[in-house]
Design a protein around this motif. Structure first.
Motif, short mmCIF file in Angstrom:
data_model
loop_
_atom_site.label_atom_id
_atom_site.label_comp_id
_atom_site.label_asym_id
_atom_site.label_seq_id
_atom_site.Cartn_x
_atom_site.Cartn_y
_atom_site.Cartn_z
N ASP A 99 -48.70 -82.85 -137.42
CA ASP A 99 -49.15 -82.00 -136.32
C ASP A 99 -50.66 -81.82 -136.39
N TYR A 100 -51.29 -81.83 -135.23
CA TYR A 100 -52.73 -81.59 -135.13
C TYR A 100 -52.98 -80.09 -135.20
N ARG A 101 -53.89 -79.69 -136.05
CA ARG A 101 -54.12 -78.25 -136.26
C ARG A 101 -55.17 -77.65 -135.33
N GLY A 102 -55.94 -78.46 -134.64
CA GLY A 102 -56.96 -77.93 -133.75
C GLY A 102 -56.41 -77.60 -132.38
N TYR A 132 -49.49 -76.04 -122.06
CA TYR A 132 -48.10 -75.86 -121.65
C TYR A 132 -47.42 -74.88 -122.59
N SER A 133 -46.38 -74.23 -122.09
CA SER A 133 -45.72 -73.23 -122.93
C SER A 133 -45.08 -73.87 -124.16
N ILE A 134 -44.62 -75.12 -124.02
CA ILE A 134 -44.18 -75.92 -125.16
C ILE A 134 -45.14 -77.10 -125.25
N GLN A 135 -45.78 -77.24 -126.38
CA GLN A 135 -46.84 -78.24 -126.49
C GLN A 135 -46.95 -78.69 -127.94
N ILE A 136 -46.70 -79.97 -128.19
CA ILE A 136 -46.75 -80.52 -129.53
C ILE A 136 -47.90 -81.51 -129.61
N LEU A 137 -48.89 -81.21 -130.42
CA LEU A 137 -50.02 -82.10 -130.63
C LEU A 137 -49.84 -82.82 -131.97
N LYS A 138 -49.99 -84.13 -131.96
CA LYS A 138 -49.86 -84.94 -133.16
C LYS A 138 -51.17 -85.66 -133.45
N GLU A 139 -51.54 -85.72 -134.73
CA GLU A 139 -52.79 -86.37 -135.12
C GLU A 139 -52.77 -87.86 -134.79
N LEU A 140 -53.92 -88.36 -134.38
CA LEU A 140 -54.14 -89.79 -134.24
C LEU A 140 -54.99 -90.27 -135.40
N GLU A 141 -54.53 -91.30 -136.06
CA GLU A 141 -55.31 -91.89 -137.15
C GLU A 141 -56.24 -92.98 -136.62
N GLY A 142 -55.95 -93.51 -135.43
CA GLY A 142 -56.83 -94.48 -134.81
C GLY A 142 -56.21 -95.84 -134.57
N ASP A 143 -55.17 -96.18 -135.33
CA ASP A 143 -54.59 -97.52 -135.18
C ASP A 143 -53.25 -97.51 -134.47
N GLU A 144 -52.86 -96.39 -133.87
CA GLU A 144 -51.55 -96.27 -133.23
C GLU A 144 -51.46 -97.08 -131.94
N ALA A 145 -50.31 -97.70 -131.76
CA ALA A 145 -49.91 -98.25 -130.47
C ALA A 145 -48.62 -97.56 -130.08
N PHE A 146 -48.41 -97.34 -128.79
CA PHE A 146 -47.23 -96.61 -128.30
C PHE A 146 -46.41 -97.50 -127.36
N TYR A 147 -45.09 -97.44 -127.53
CA TYR A 147 -44.18 -98.24 -126.72
C TYR A 147 -43.02 -97.39 -126.24
N GLU A 214 -56.70 -87.84 -123.55
CA GLU A 214 -57.52 -86.63 -123.57
C GLU A 214 -58.46 -86.59 -124.76
N SER A 215 -58.01 -87.11 -125.89
CA SER A 215 -58.80 -87.04 -127.11
C SER A 215 -58.42 -88.19 -128.03
N SER A 216 -59.38 -88.68 -128.78
CA SER A 216 -59.10 -89.70 -129.79
C SER A 216 -58.57 -89.08 -131.08
N LYS A 217 -58.48 -87.75 -131.12
CA LYS A 217 -58.03 -87.07 -132.33
C LYS A 217 -56.52 -86.78 -132.31
N TYR A 218 -55.91 -86.75 -131.13
CA TYR A 218 -54.50 -86.38 -131.06
C TYR A 218 -53.85 -86.99 -129.81
N TYR A 219 -52.54 -87.03 -129.84
CA TYR A 219 -51.74 -87.23 -128.63
C TYR A 219 -50.82 -86.04 -128.51
N TYR A 220 -50.23 -85.84 -127.34
CA TYR A 220 -49.35 -84.68 -127.21
C TYR A 220 -48.23 -84.94 -126.23
N PHE A 221 -47.18 -84.14 -126.35
CA PHE A 221 -46.13 -84.06 -125.34
C PHE A 221 -45.81 -82.59 -125.16
#
Length: 766
Positions: A99-102, A132-147, A214-221
């Motif tokens: 989880d992203y702490r910022g 959002y009332s429910i919002q989960i931010l996850k850290e990005l390390e930089g090399d992620e690809a999403f499918y 939105e940011s290179s530091k995190y992704y969210y849902f």
């Protein structure tokens, strides 16, 4: 929102964690899957995707450390911190996902003056992003690809894009910037350089996914309503993640064999005479076809479960006559029921309380094809049962499948208000909660009705769906257009749907809206024939695109690839047979099996059928050459039999009639002989296309339509080829009365027929 951890307790693989402000829980589903849950709306999950699920009993360990609670299985470690921050590690302690702490960073925020300027010229101006009332931010390390993420537009890798899960009927030409389409599948796979994982956010409200834009530091849902409810799926490789997700949401059941053939459709085939002419044209031109689809024109005033007897004088006889020539009829059904007293479906629905209502209790009315229409509330079990029983009308006519359309639900007088009352089983709910599962529940009702009344494996097609719809329905990608961009998009779109559990999918071959061209149709059939659902469909008012519409050259190309599809039917069928157990799709991106190959992370114009066949279609207008990348191993050109070493790029000559196809060395590909439709001839000899090397292959044989295979009534053949060129055939499972009398072995441009005694066969090929 949660505060500091104050206490925890363990109960049957559920770790209940008390925070200062509320509670949350971590549930261990199996060694690799854990659920993160907080009851913000209901105490139960109330999942529409996860049904009849058996949790696996596993060994695990829980302990309290100074700043967190640590939960460990043999495959994954979960660390829960204050504010319900959750981090995941693999069995070796390597970070998978944190989880992203910022706090979220705001993107571009326009001044009111600038927004007015843009809007004045017609530009869409988005509101400033909010939490959002429910919002989960996850850290990005930089090399992620999403499918995965379902049928979203654009390319295979979803990194740096944003999406919404909100089933949307938008017939405009869909482009990369579209955030939502017809399906909501809130599941994605994250691939990193040295690890992989999946997340399924099981929330049916409108939800939001930002994959690093939105940011290179995190992704969210996130989401504004419902429960905090997501599943973390760990694994050693990408295939583990797909298998884990379908372990939760279900796999695609083996379809009837005929449904894997060629389908022809158009809005609209307006009369019995026209349908008979279409069928005759296919047979006269020697183009295999199993199915003709009837769009809304067959109905009486577009009223569901009716037939227009002026255009179709005797539909039952027509269907019976076509059946004798091998054709099956599939009919469209929309959810909107015409508001008309005296119309039996409307009257029954009113009497039984089947329709959605306004908050004040009046039946809600909008408009679709019949005009003023009302909407069945498929969230109620009794409504699903009523709808299921209505399928008998179609079956009694001889209809073999049902095509569910307009089930986002679509409406002509603006979107249904969020507060329209639908039910979530026994609980009163709203459109905002049930919108994304409306098509899913309609498909479930249709499937159950066909299964109960037909006793065969149901063939249901849907436009809208949610996670888990694969258990009930095939799907197509909706109203695409006859443009090259949509042919290009078809490959990543179908591959991502496959990764999302929806293995039985296709696009409208040739494109639905706009006007196709001869070249575009020729290239599209080269993608369509390898798509799990193979249907040519087009829109009223556009150029007709049946195979014979553009002259002899295009028809010959079209016939060539339809015939190839029918040759490969046993291979497709085997992939579905295996997929019901593994959850792996039929049509796959190359990255699924070669995830360490950086050249494949963004490979949008090639795909695999299973692991043995690589297809690299030409998808650019005017191209007669194709730059192809082959992954590791040895590959054989299907057309020339030339060997190519993997890990390299090649230029393949690809004139209009050539789709580049490569077969992995050591492959054994089952083929059927030429036929005009499934069941055209009794097949007692299987053709085996053998590519020398080392390999093994399992092939399945059954009646192709009943559920008997679930009771073991099928034959399982095991074919092997070794480095010395020795071929072996065995029959480890004998459950079906009909066995092959022999095999035609094709290898090195030679053919050899060998008899099979039902036990074991060994042949030295070289």
């Amino acid at each position: 929102m949660f505060g500091r951890i104050t206490d925890y307790k363990v109960n049957n693989q559920i770790v209940e964690i008390k925070f200062e402000k509320r509670s949350g829980q971590v549930e261990i589903i199996n060694e690799s899957i854990v659920n993160i849950f907080a009851a913000l709306e209901t105490q139960e999950h109330r999942s529409k995707a996860i049904e009849n699920f058996q949790k696996k009993q596993v060994s695990y360990h829980v302990e309290r450390e100074e700043d967190c609670i640590v939960i460990t299985t043999s495959k994954v470690t979960v660390k829960v911190y204050d504010e319900f921050k959750v981090d995941f590690y693999d069995k070796d302690g390597k970070v998978l996902c944190k989880d992203y702490r910022g706090r979220r960073q705001r993107g571009i925020v326009l001044t009111e003056e600038d927004a007015e300027l843009m809007a004045g010229e017609g530009h869409e101006v988005e509101d400033a992003p909010e939490d959002y009332s429910i919002q989960i931010l996850k850290e990005l390390e930089g090399d992620e690809a999403f499918y995965a993420l379902g049928d979203k537009t654009g390319f295979l890798n979803k990194r740096n894009y944003v999406y919404e899960m909100w089933n949307t009927d938008n017939p405009a030409p869909q482009v990369d910037s579209f955030k939502a389409l017809y399906k909501s599948i809130p599941f994605f796979i994250t691939l990193k350089k040295d690890s992989v994982y999946g997340i399924f956010f099981d929330n049916t409200y409108r939800s939001y996914f930002d994959m690093g834009k939105e940011s290179s530091k995190y992704y969210y849902f996130g989401c504004d309503n419902g429960n905090l409810d997501y599943y973390f799926i760990a694994g050693d490789k990408m295939t583990d993640i797909v298998t884990g997700y379908t372990y939760l949401t279900g796999t695609v059941p083996v379809p009837q064999l005929w449904t894997l053939g060629h389908h022809q459709s158009r809005w609209g085939y307006k009369s019995e005479k026209e349908v008979r002419q279409i069928a005759k044209k296919f047979r006269d031109n020697d183009i295999p076809c199993d199915t003709i689809h009837l769009d809304i024109d067959y109905m009486d005033e577009f009223k569901v479960f009716t037939w227009n007897k002026e255009r179709y004088e005797d539909p039952k006889k027509m269907i019976g006559d076509l059946k004798k020539d091998g054709f099956k009829i599939v009919t469209i059904i929309d959810p909107g029921v015409k508001l008309q007293e005296g119309y039996h479906i409307y009257d029954e629905g009113v009497e039984k309380g089947c329709f959605a209502t306004t908050p004040e209790g009046e039946i809600y009315v909008n408009a679709v094809w019949p005009g003023d229409s009302v909407y069945p509330d498929f969230g109620k079990p009794e409504v699903r049962s009523w709808w299921a029983n209505n399928q008998r009308y179609l079956l009694d006519m001889g209809v073999r499948g049902v095509w569910n359309d307009m089930n986002e639900p679509a409406s002509f007088r603006g979107e249904l208000p969020q507060d329209v009352v639908f039910y979530d089983e026994e609980l009163r709910a709203t459109h905002s909660k049930m919108h994304n599962v409306y098509g899913h529940l309609m498909s479930k009702a249709t499937y159950e009705g066909l299964k109960e009344n037909d006793k065969k494996r149901p063939f249901v097609i849907t436009r809208a769906c949610y996670s888990g719809s694969q258990k009930y329905s095939t799907a197509w990608t909706g109203d695409n257009h006859s443009i090259w961009a949509h042919l290009q998009m078809a490959i990543p779109q179908l591959c991502n749907l496959g990764l999302s559990g929806m293995s039985y999918v296709g696009t409208d071959v040739g494109g639905f809206g706009s006007d196709t061209t001869p070249e575009l149709l020729a290239r599209w059939v080269q993608v369509g024939c390898f798509s799990p659902l193979f249907r040519n469909h087009s829109c009223m008012g556009t150029i007709r695109q049946e195979p014979w519409q553009f002259g002899e050259e295009i028809m010959n190309i079209y016939r060539k690839y339809v015939q190839l599809r029918y040759e490969l039917l046993p291979y497709f069928y085997d992939l579905f047979f295996k997929g019901e157990t593994t959850g792996l799709p039929v049509m796959r991106p190359l990255i699924l099996h070669y995830e360490k190959d950086q050249n494949l992370r963004d490979r949008n114009d090639e795909f695999l059928l299973g692991e043995n066949i690589l297809v690299a279609p030409v998808v650019n207008q005017g191209d007669t050459q194709k730059l192809i990348y082959l992954p590791e191993g040895l590959w054989i050109d299907y057309w020339t039999k030339e060997e190519k070493k993997g890990g390299s790029y090649y230029v393949k000559e690809a004139p209009l009639d050539v789709c580049p196809i490569y077969i992995k060395a050591g492959s054994i590909i089952p083929n059927y002989p030429k036929q005009s439709y499934v069941g055209d001839k009794e097949i007692d000899t299987l053709i085996l296309d053998i590519y020398l090397g080392e390999g093994k292959y399992k092939h399945y044989q059954d009646d192709g339509e009943s559920f008997d295979y679930k009771d073991g009534k099928y034959n399982e053949y095991l074919f092997t080829i070794n480095s010395e060129g020795i071929f072996t055939a065995e029959l480890p499972n004998k459950g079906y009365e009909k066995e092959y009398k022999g095999f035609v072995l094709k290898y090195n441009n030679t053919e050899k027929y060998v008899e099979f005694n039902g036990d074991k066969l060994t042949v030295k090929l070289v």
